[in-house]
Every structure is written in C-alpha cells, then in structure tokens.
Design a protein around this motif. Structure first.
Motif, PDB file in Angstrom:
ATOM      1  N   GLY A  47       0.810  -1.209   0.000  1.00  0.00           N
ATOM      2  CA  GLY A  47       0.000   0.000   0.000  1.00  0.00           C
ATOM      3  C   GLY A  47       0.840   1.254   0.000  1.00  0.00           C
ATOM      4  O   GLY A  47       0.524   2.241  -0.682  1.00  0.00           O
ATOM      5  N   LEU A  48       1.936   1.248   0.750  1.00  0.00           N
ATOM      6  CA  LEU A  48       2.836   2.401   0.765  1.00  0.00           C
ATOM      7  C   LEU A  48       3.528   2.573  -0.584  1.00  0.00           C
ATOM      8  O   LEU A  48       3.740   3.704  -1.037  1.00  0.00           O
ATOM      9  N   ARG A  49       3.877   1.476  -1.226  1.00  0.00           N
ATOM     10  CA  ARG A  49       4.453   1.573  -2.582  1.00  0.00           C
ATOM     11  C   ARG A  49       3.457   2.220  -3.535  1.00  0.00           C
ATOM     12  O   ARG A  49       3.816   3.074  -4.349  1.00  0.00           O
ATOM     13  N   ALA A  50       2.200   1.797  -3.440  1.00  0.00           N
ATOM     14  CA  ALA A  50       1.170   2.387  -4.303  1.00  0.00           C
ATOM     15  C   ALA A  50       1.000   3.876  -4.005  1.00  0.00           C
ATOM     16  O   ALA A  50       0.836   4.692  -4.921  1.00  0.00           O
ATOM     17  N   ALA A  51       1.050   4.241  -2.730  1.00  0.00           N
ATOM     18  CA  ALA A  51       0.904   5.645  -2.346  1.00  0.00           C
ATOM     19  C   ALA A  51       2.061   6.491  -2.840  1.00  0.00           C
ATOM     20  O   ALA A  51       1.921   7.714  -2.999  1.00  0.00           O
ATOM     21  N   ARG A  52       3.219   5.880  -3.090  1.00  0.00           N
ATOM     22  CA  ARG A  52       4.380   6.616  -3.584  1.00  0.00           C
ATOM     23  C   ARG A  52       4.422   6.734  -5.096  1.00  0.00           C
ATOM     24  O   ARG A  52       5.324   7.379  -5.650  1.00  0.00           O
ATOM     25  N   LEU A  53       3.470   6.103  -5.793  1.00  0.00           N
ATOM     26  CA  LEU A  53       3.381   6.282  -7.244  1.00  0.00           C
ATOM     27  C   LEU A  53       3.023   7.732  -7.549  1.00  0.00           C
ATOM     28  O   LEU A  53       2.620   8.484  -6.659  1.00  0.00           O
ATOM     29  N   PRO A  54       3.158   8.162  -8.822  1.00  0.00           N
ATOM     30  CA  PRO A  54       2.826   9.556  -9.147  1.00  0.00           C
ATOM     31  C   PRO A  54       1.455   9.966  -8.611  1.00  0.00           C
ATOM     32  O   PRO A  54       0.529   9.159  -8.528  1.00  0.00           O
ATOM     33  N   ALA A  55       1.329  11.238  -8.275  1.00  0.00           N
ATOM     34  CA  ALA A  55       0.163  11.724  -7.543  1.00  0.00           C
ATOM     35  C   ALA A  55      -1.157  11.440  -8.245  1.00  0.00           C
ATOM     36  O   ALA A  55      -2.182  11.269  -7.589  1.00  0.00           O
ATOM     37  N   HIS A  64     -12.603  -1.259   6.543  1.00  0.00           N
ATOM     38  CA  HIS A  64     -12.453  -2.147   7.700  1.00  0.00           C
ATOM     39  C   HIS A  64     -11.241  -3.081   7.564  1.00  0.00           C
ATOM     40  O   HIS A  64     -11.220  -4.162   8.163  1.00  0.00           O
ATOM     41  N   THR A  65     -10.236  -2.660   6.800  1.00  0.00           N
ATOM     42  CA  THR A  65      -9.002  -3.432   6.687  1.00  0.00           C
ATOM     43  C   THR A  65      -7.976  -2.877   7.673  1.00  0.00           C
ATOM     44  O   THR A  65      -8.085  -1.727   8.120  1.00  0.00           O
ATOM     45  N   PRO A  66      -6.949  -3.669   8.024  1.00  0.00           N
ATOM     46  CA  PRO A  66      -6.022  -3.241   9.080  1.00  0.00           C
ATOM     47  C   PRO A  66      -5.313  -1.920   8.801  1.00  0.00           C
ATOM     48  O   PRO A  66      -5.035  -1.153   9.733  1.00  0.00           O
ATOM     49  N   ASN A  67      -5.008  -1.658   7.517  1.00  0.00           N
ATOM     50  CA  ASN A  67      -4.221  -0.475   7.183  1.00  0.00           C
ATOM     51  C   ASN A  67      -4.959   0.493   6.259  1.00  0.00           C
ATOM     52  O   ASN A  67      -4.367   1.460   5.773  1.00  0.00           O
ATOM     53  N   GLY A  68      -6.236   0.242   6.009  1.00  0.00           N
ATOM     54  CA  GLY A  68      -6.961   1.039   5.028  1.00  0.00           C
ATOM     55  C   GLY A  68      -7.034   2.517   5.368  1.00  0.00           C
ATOM     56  O   GLY A  68      -6.724   3.382   4.533  1.00  0.00           O
ATOM     57  N   ALA A  69      -7.453   2.854   6.586  1.00  0.00           N
ATOM     58  CA  ALA A  69      -7.608   4.261   6.958  1.00  0.00           C
ATOM     59  C   ALA A  69      -6.265   4.984   6.930  1.00  0.00           C
ATOM     60  O   ALA A  69      -6.164   6.118   6.436  1.00  0.00           O
ATOM     61  N   VAL A  74      -2.285   8.621   4.008  1.00  0.00           N
ATOM     62  CA  VAL A  74      -0.984   8.779   3.348  1.00  0.00           C
ATOM     63  C   VAL A  74      -1.181   9.138   1.882  1.00  0.00           C
ATOM     64  O   VAL A  74      -0.517  10.040   1.338  1.00  0.00           O
ATOM     65  N   GLY A  75      -2.089   8.427   1.210  1.00  0.00           N
ATOM     66  CA  GLY A  75      -2.339   8.720  -0.193  1.00  0.00           C
ATOM     67  C   GLY A  75      -2.891  10.121  -0.402  1.00  0.00           C
ATOM     68  O   GLY A  75      -2.474  10.832  -1.332  1.00  0.00           O
ATOM     69  N   PHE A  76      -3.809  10.531   0.446  1.00  0.00           N
ATOM     70  CA  PHE A  76      -4.381  11.873   0.344  1.00  0.00           C
ATOM     71  C   PHE A  76      -3.294  12.932   0.521  1.00  0.00           C
ATOM     72  O   PHE A  76      -3.245  13.925  -0.214  1.00  0.00           O
ATOM     73  N   GLU A  77      -2.429  12.733   1.496  1.00  0.00           N
ATOM     74  CA  GLU A  77      -1.349  13.691   1.734  1.00  0.00           C
ATOM     75  C   GLU A  77      -0.359  13.731   0.577  1.00  0.00           C
ATOM     76  O   GLU A  77       0.321  14.745   0.365  1.00  0.00           O
ATOM     77  N   LYS A  80      -3.228  12.208  -3.849  1.00  0.00           N
ATOM     78  CA  LYS A  80      -4.014  11.245  -4.619  1.00  0.00           C
ATOM     79  C   LYS A  80      -5.506  11.351  -4.305  1.00  0.00           C
ATOM     80  O   LYS A  80      -5.898  11.648  -3.187  1.00  0.00           O
ATOM     81  N   ASP A  81      -6.321  11.053  -5.340  1.00  0.00           N
ATOM     82  CA  ASP A  81      -7.741  10.840  -5.100  1.00  0.00           C
ATOM     83  C   ASP A  81      -7.916   9.534  -4.330  1.00  0.00           C
ATOM     84  O   ASP A  81      -7.245   8.536  -4.618  1.00  0.00           O
ATOM     85  N   ILE A  82      -8.845   9.544  -3.391  1.00  0.00           N
ATOM     86  CA  ILE A  82      -9.129   8.368  -2.572  1.00  0.00           C
ATOM     87  C   ILE A  82     -10.564   7.917  -2.843  1.00  0.00           C
ATOM     88  O   ILE A  82     -11.499   8.720  -2.792  1.00  0.00           O
TER      89      ILE A  82
END
Length: 263
Positions: A47-55, A64-69, A74-77, A80-82
């Motif tokens: 998920g962090l790798r995906a969040a580091r892709l171009p904006a 309701h997943t362990p790291n979703g929120a 991180v993606g919003f910051e 990225k669109d969420i």
C-alpha cells in the motif's frame, strides 16, 4: 470516451451538445489515462508503494481493513484521489470482505452498511465495486446505491466484473458522475501479461482520447508502473486522476443544475 460522451448526451438538451467538444481528442491535446489501484488496505508494504506512485494514480481502499484508513491518509497527503472499494456479492461464491453489500439485505441494512464503509475510509470522493458480479446485476440494490452516492456528492466507477452489470446505467439514469473500467491490468500476475495490458491501455487512450485502467497492489504491477509511468509524457500520454477524468461530466451537471435553478 464513449461512456463520458454518452453520459453528457443524456444530460444535455439539444443545442448544448457542443460541450462534448472538450472531450474530443485533438492533435494538440495528449491522450489521457487514469489508473485506479484497488484492494488497498491489507498489505501496508504494498500500500505504501502504491501511495508513492505519481500523484495522479488513484487509490481505492477496502473498508475495515487493518491499514486502510492509514493508507488513505498517506495517499491523500501525497495528492491522490481516494475512493472506497466497497465489497459486493459475487456469482462465484468467493468469500466476502467485511462490509460487503449483498442481495439478502433490506434497504435499511444495505444503507447502514454502505455508510459504515464510507465512514471507515477518510477523504473518499467516489466509490467502485470490489467483486460484485452478482450485486451489480440487481436493479433495486443499484438504485439504493446510486441514490445514496448522489445524496453524498460522490461518483461511481463500475469495475465491470460482469458484462450484465447495471451499475453504470443506473448511475447515468440518476445523473451521477460515472464511468467504467476499460482495462484490467493484472488479472494474470506476470510481467509479460501486465505489460501487454498496459500497452493496450495506451492504445485505447490514443484511439479514444482517454482510457481507464484498474490494477492491484501486486509487486508485479507496482514494478511495471514504477518503470513505465515516468515514460508516458514522451509517448504523448497524460496520466490524470479519476476526478480529472470525470471533470467534464461534473462541470456539465453543475451547469445544468444551475440553469434549472434559474428557471
């Protein structure tokens, strides 16, 4: 392209169809692609790798997943669109994730579950379906879904897991901003297949003016996107967010609603 044009044609009265021109590809405008990465929320590392892709890559988060929120934040910051990747009943009997919408639910339970999913993921601006080959064929459920999304000011993207899906047509009927997936990048997890699908995505974009792909946070998919997204500009392709892709429809709706309010 064809789905956006069809949607605008349904919205516009005769004489205003010139608004379509903004969607027509020209020699001076690059072809555009949007990419949604689904199934974010279980693997923190991927998920962090995906969040580091171009904006302009869009993240769609399972509720309701362990790291979703946390990944949504991180993606919003990162600009990225969420989106909410809401689980729905499928025809294959595949076990459903927490927060799944099913045919057995009455309207009250359906809407309570959907609202709980939306509350579980911060910064959501739209929704697409996780699985859903069964539920997206249910006209009553799709009506409940699109009515709620319309009231909350969200859009819907049909992941198109069934050729018989009613999701996008229901959204169009309710004048909800919508589109559907053109390409799945990685339903086979090999570099050769993902590369072939990415090439097809670019081909569609050049032909139609834009194309929409869905992928997943698999290492193979992330490897390819990290390698090839930086090369798009040289190929005459622009990577845009899903909200940018839908903006012509959103603008058209706003003009129509403003005109109606002044009558």
């Amino acid at each position: 392209m064809r789905t956006l044009l069809a949607f605008i044609a349904l919205l516009l009265p005769l004489g205003q169809l010139a608004a379509q021109e903004s969607l027509t590809p020209t020699a001076s405008k690059p072809a555009r692609i949007a990419i949604i990465i689904d199934d974010i929320g279980y693997s923190l590392r991927n998920g962090l790798r995906a969040a580091r892709l171009p904006a302009n890559v869009t993240l769609s988060i399972l509720p309701h997943t362990p790291n979703g929120a946390a990944l949504a934040k991180v993606g919003f910051e990162a600009g990225k669109d969420i989106m909410l990747h809401t689980p729905m009943a499928n025809t294959r009997g595949v076990p459903l994730d927490k927060g799944a919408l099913t045919d057995e639910m009455d309207q009250e339970t359906f809407l309570a579950t959907l609202r709980g999913n939306l509350q579980a993921v911060p910064h959501v601006i739209g929704v697409n379906n996780h699985m859903g080959s069964q539920l997206t064929q249910n006209p009553e459920a799709m009506d409940w879904l699109m009515t709620e999304l319309k009231q909350q000011g969200l859009f819907f993207i049909d992941s198109r897991t069934s050729a018989d899906s009613l999701a996008m047509s229901t959204a169009i009927n309710q004048q909800l901003p919508t589109d559907e997936r053109d390409v799945f990048l990685d339903h086979e997890r090999s570099q050769a297949f993902i590369s072939k699908q990415f090439d097809y995505l670019l081909k569609l974009a050049k032909r139609d003016g834009h194309a929409l792909a869905i992928g997943h946070p698999y290492p193979e998919t992330l490897d390819l996107l990290e390698q090839r997204l930086p090369l798009l500009q040289a190929q005459g392709i622009e990577l845009v967010s899903i909200s940018e892709l839908l903006q012509p429809v959103i603008d058209t709706q706003a003009r129509i609603e403003q005109d109606n309010n002044t009558l």
